[in-house]
Design a protein around this motif. Sequence first.
Motif, PDB file in Angstrom:
ATOM      1  N   LEU A  23    -100.993 -83.561 -33.735  1.00 42.09           N
ATOM      2  CA  LEU A  23    -100.545 -84.896 -34.139  1.00 42.09           C
ATOM      3  C   LEU A  23    -101.691 -85.907 -34.110  1.00 42.09           C
ATOM      4  N   PRO A  24    -101.791 -86.785 -35.113  1.00 42.80           N
ATOM      5  CA  PRO A  24    -102.804 -87.850 -35.097  1.00 42.80           C
ATOM      6  C   PRO A  24    -102.351 -89.030 -34.242  1.00 42.80           C
ATOM      7  N   VAL A  25    -102.064 -88.717 -32.976  1.00 42.51           N
ATOM      8  CA  VAL A  25    -101.573 -89.686 -31.997  1.00 42.51           C
ATOM      9  C   VAL A  25    -102.233 -89.334 -30.669  1.00 42.51           C
ATOM     10  N   ASP A  26    -102.699 -90.318 -29.932  1.00 42.81           N
ATOM     11  CA  ASP A  26    -103.380 -90.064 -28.666  1.00 42.81           C
ATOM     12  C   ASP A  26    -102.393 -89.682 -27.575  1.00 42.81           C
ATOM     13  N   ARG A  27    -102.594 -88.478 -27.018  1.00 42.62           N
ATOM     14  CA  ARG A  27    -101.764 -87.954 -25.905  1.00 42.62           C
ATOM     15  C   ARG A  27    -100.281 -88.243 -26.143  1.00 42.62           C
ATOM     16  N   PRO A  28     -99.697 -87.656 -27.191  1.00 43.43           N
ATOM     17  CA  PRO A  28     -98.346 -88.034 -27.609  1.00 43.43           C
ATOM     18  C   PRO A  28     -97.246 -87.555 -26.678  1.00 43.43           C
ATOM     19  N   ALA A  29     -96.181 -88.349 -26.625  1.00 42.50           N
ATOM     20  CA  ALA A  29     -94.923 -87.972 -25.984  1.00 42.50           C
ATOM     21  C   ALA A  29     -93.884 -87.867 -27.090  1.00 42.50           C
ATOM     22  N   ILE A  30     -93.085 -86.806 -27.068  1.00 41.60           N
ATOM     23  CA  ILE A  30     -92.199 -86.459 -28.170  1.00 41.60           C
ATOM     24  C   ILE A  30     -90.754 -86.798 -27.824  1.00 41.60           C
ATOM     25  N   TYR A  31     -90.094 -87.549 -28.709  1.00 39.43           N
ATOM     26  CA  TYR A  31     -88.667 -87.870 -28.571  1.00 39.43           C
ATOM     27  C   TYR A  31     -87.933 -87.192 -29.730  1.00 39.43           C
ATOM     28  N   PRO A  32     -87.297 -86.019 -29.499  1.00 39.16           N
ATOM     29  CA  PRO A  32     -86.626 -85.299 -30.586  1.00 39.16           C
ATOM     30  C   PRO A  32     -85.302 -85.956 -30.971  1.00 39.16           C
ATOM     31  N   VAL A  33     -85.014 -85.939 -32.277  1.00 42.80           N
ATOM     32  CA  VAL A  33     -83.745 -86.446 -32.815  1.00 42.80           C
ATOM     33  C   VAL A  33     -83.262 -85.473 -33.894  1.00 42.80           C
ATOM     34  N   SER A  34     -82.292 -85.913 -34.720  1.00 43.49           N
ATOM     35  CA  SER A  34     -81.671 -85.002 -35.678  1.00 43.49           C
ATOM     36  C   SER A  34     -82.168 -85.142 -37.109  1.00 43.49           C
ATOM     37  N   GLY A  35     -83.123 -86.042 -37.370  1.00 37.60           N
ATOM     38  CA  GLY A  35     -83.610 -86.188 -38.733  1.00 37.60           C
ATOM     39  C   GLY A  35     -84.443 -87.430 -38.914  1.00 37.60           C
TER      40      GLY A  35
ATOM     41  N   GLY B  44    -101.645 -80.820 -47.503  1.00 34.28           N
ATOM     42  CA  GLY B  44    -102.853 -80.014 -47.371  1.00 34.28           C
ATOM     43  C   GLY B  44    -103.604 -80.235 -46.076  1.00 34.28           C
ATOM     44  N   THR B  45    -103.157 -81.164 -45.256  1.00 36.41           N
ATOM     45  CA  THR B  45    -103.637 -81.319 -43.880  1.00 36.41           C
ATOM     46  C   THR B  45    -102.400 -81.340 -42.990  1.00 36.41           C
ATOM     47  N   TRP B  46    -102.596 -81.190 -41.683  1.00 31.05           N
ATOM     48  CA  TRP B  46    -101.421 -81.134 -40.820  1.00 31.05           C
ATOM     49  C   TRP B  46    -100.542 -82.371 -41.001  1.00 31.05           C
ATOM     50  N   PHE B  47    -101.167 -83.540 -41.025  1.00 31.95           N
ATOM     51  CA  PHE B  47    -100.411 -84.771 -41.260  1.00 31.95           C
ATOM     52  C   PHE B  47    -101.176 -85.636 -42.248  1.00 31.95           C
ATOM     53  N   GLY B  48    -100.457 -86.499 -42.959  1.00 26.13           N
ATOM     54  CA  GLY B  48    -101.059 -87.296 -44.005  1.00 26.13           C
ATOM     55  C   GLY B  48    -102.210 -88.156 -43.530  1.00 26.13           C
ATOM     56  N   LEU B  49    -102.080 -88.738 -42.334  1.00 26.38           N
ATOM     57  CA  LEU B  49    -103.132 -89.600 -41.810  1.00 26.38           C
ATOM     58  C   LEU B  49    -104.451 -88.866 -41.613  1.00 26.38           C
ATOM     59  N   ASP B  50    -104.374 -87.544 -41.490  1.00 28.46           N
ATOM     60  CA  ASP B  50    -105.601 -86.773 -41.265  1.00 28.46           C
ATOM     61  C   ASP B  50    -106.592 -86.896 -42.418  1.00 28.46           C
ATOM     62  N   HIS B  51    -106.106 -87.213 -43.607  1.00 32.02           N
ATOM     63  CA  HIS B  51    -107.016 -87.380 -44.744  1.00 32.02           C
ATOM     64  C   HIS B  51    -108.002 -88.517 -44.517  1.00 32.02           C
ATOM     65  N   TRP B  52    -107.611 -89.496 -43.675  1.00 36.27           N
ATOM     66  CA  TRP B  52    -108.454 -90.679 -43.478  1.00 36.27           C
ATOM     67  C   TRP B  52    -108.898 -90.856 -42.029  1.00 36.27           C
ATOM     68  N   GLY B  53    -108.608 -89.877 -41.164  1.00 34.58           N
ATOM     69  CA  GLY B  53    -109.058 -89.931 -39.780  1.00 34.58           C
ATOM     70  C   GLY B  53    -108.463 -91.064 -38.978  1.00 34.58           C
ATOM     71  N   VAL B  54    -107.261 -91.502 -39.355  1.00 39.04           N
ATOM     72  CA  VAL B  54    -106.595 -92.614 -38.663  1.00 39.04           C
ATOM     73  C   VAL B  54    -105.550 -92.062 -37.699  1.00 39.04           C
ATOM     74  N   ARG B  55    -105.394 -92.725 -36.553  1.00 36.66           N
ATOM     75  CA  ARG B  55    -104.409 -92.324 -35.560  1.00 36.66           C
ATOM     76  C   ARG B  55    -103.361 -93.416 -35.412  1.00 36.66           C
ATOM     77  N   ALA B  56    -102.112 -93.001 -35.302  1.00 38.93           N
ATOM     78  CA  ALA B  56    -100.990 -93.926 -35.217  1.00 38.93           C
ATOM     79  C   ALA B  56    -100.643 -94.211 -33.759  1.00 38.93           C
ATOM     80  N   ASP B  57    -100.010 -95.364 -33.535  1.00 34.63           N
ATOM     81  CA  ASP B  57     -99.421 -95.650 -32.224  1.00 34.63           C
ATOM     82  C   ASP B  57     -98.104 -94.910 -32.075  1.00 34.63           C
ATOM     83  N   ILE B  58     -97.359 -94.841 -33.177  1.00 40.87           N
ATOM     84  CA  ILE B  58     -96.088 -94.118 -33.229  1.00 40.87           C
ATOM     85  C   ILE B  58     -96.057 -93.343 -34.536  1.00 40.87           C
ATOM     86  N   LEU B  59     -95.642 -92.082 -34.478  1.00 42.99           N
ATOM     87  CA  LEU B  59     -95.536 -91.251 -35.673  1.00 42.99           C
ATOM     88  C   LEU B  59     -94.117 -90.721 -35.783  1.00 42.99           C
ATOM     89  N   VAL B  60     -93.591 -90.713 -37.000  1.00 44.23           N
ATOM     90  CA  VAL B  60     -92.225 -90.252 -37.262  1.00 44.23           C
ATOM     91  C   VAL B  60     -92.297 -88.985 -38.108  1.00 44.23           C
TER      92      VAL B  60
END
Length: 444
Positions: A89-101, A253-269
């Motif tokens: 994930l392009p998120v620093d030390r992420p914590a995961i909150y699973p949901v249904s969609g 074509g990369t694990w996540f879209g942000l990876d194309h630009w080397g940017v990291r999110a505060d929150i990723l959905v």
Amino acid sequence: MTRAGRVFRRIADPSPPVAVRAEGSTIHAADGRSYLDAAGGAIVVNVGHGRASIAAAMAAQAGRLAYAHGSAFTTEPVEAYATEIGPYLPVDRPAIYPVSGGSEAIETALKLARAYHLSRGQSDRWIVISRWGSYHGNTLGALDLSGRKALRRPYEGWLGRFRHVSAAYPYRAGEPGSEALGDPVELAAELERAIQAAGPDTVAAFVAEPIVGATLAAAVPPDGYWPAVAEVCRRHGVLLIADEVMTGFGRTGTWFGLDHWGVRADILVAAKGATSGYWPFGFVAASAEVHETVVGATGFTHGFTYSHAPVGAAVAREVLRILIDEDLVARSAAQGRSLRELLATRLSDDPNVGEVRGRGLLMGVELVQDREDKRPFPRAERVTEAIVRECRERGVLVYSGTGLANGTDGDSILLGPPFVVTDGELGQIVDVVAASIRTGISGS
């Protein structure tokens, strides 16, 4: 005597085909017809249909433990999945909150952004900014965040709490009614002005898709856009929320879209490709800063009955294993390049194809009356619907997009086949799309 119940369908067709089985990139119907799934459903299926190992993982977990409420228990699949997905994930030390969609995930992300600012004593930060030409889900909060005007119109009286800036949409940048810009400096400056106009201490978050999905048919932002808007957000203490529901898990074509630009999110959905359609599942990934601030202060007042589902996590783990072991993210990139080259070659002389665009196996074709002036077809002509129908009659399923040009007019189709799609199937997709554009437009 009561009457029998019936299905409230998502479509007007009173007798749609009955899907009975699927494998690879193909869905088979009860009437004996087969359909090449060139859209992965709704850009959902990435590892392919009919994976026996996913069904086995699902059954095994359901046989051991199908449900335990997240407020009382954690489970091994949920804990293991959070550990295993984290490094991708392009998120620093992420914590995961699973949901249904995806829609649930967006609602969770919005509340989490608010909880973060409340935990820091910044109660005035409640405004969220997104973009026109975006799609973030169909619950009321997610719909309000979205900038897809056709979906918003029936419910406008219930919307209005969120604010919007221009779409990062170079093809129609600056056109009247498009609400689109194509220059990264202009786009970042507009976001800066929107934050200043709201009051910098009132804006909680900025939400955007790294590459826009169906609403703008795989519109890729200009180079420099994502680093520029990330810098604006950081400077003003605004959380950057990346909606990777469609672009995540290798789709571009990369694990996540942000990876194309080397940017990291505060929150990723994320959602869709997380379980490849085998189970209703999504999640929010919060950075360590966001997670620890919220948990260490007021806590997170939020939850769903089916969040933190052990069966969903078990399915997600098996999909993740397949993506890694079969190197399917790299395959998405390679097959995506092939698909783009085939489309560009085959459609190069079609006057009704304005642009072919996208990354990986997320590819869009925008349709116009004339490619020279980019005039869209009037919505009343229902060009997209005609082409989708033609493709389906020829045995290929594609995804539709409308309203691209001005919120009403503008047609496109979106392609997003499973990553296991073969070279021969790519050729079939392109042949059918090209023929269907000609037939659909001439007969619409």
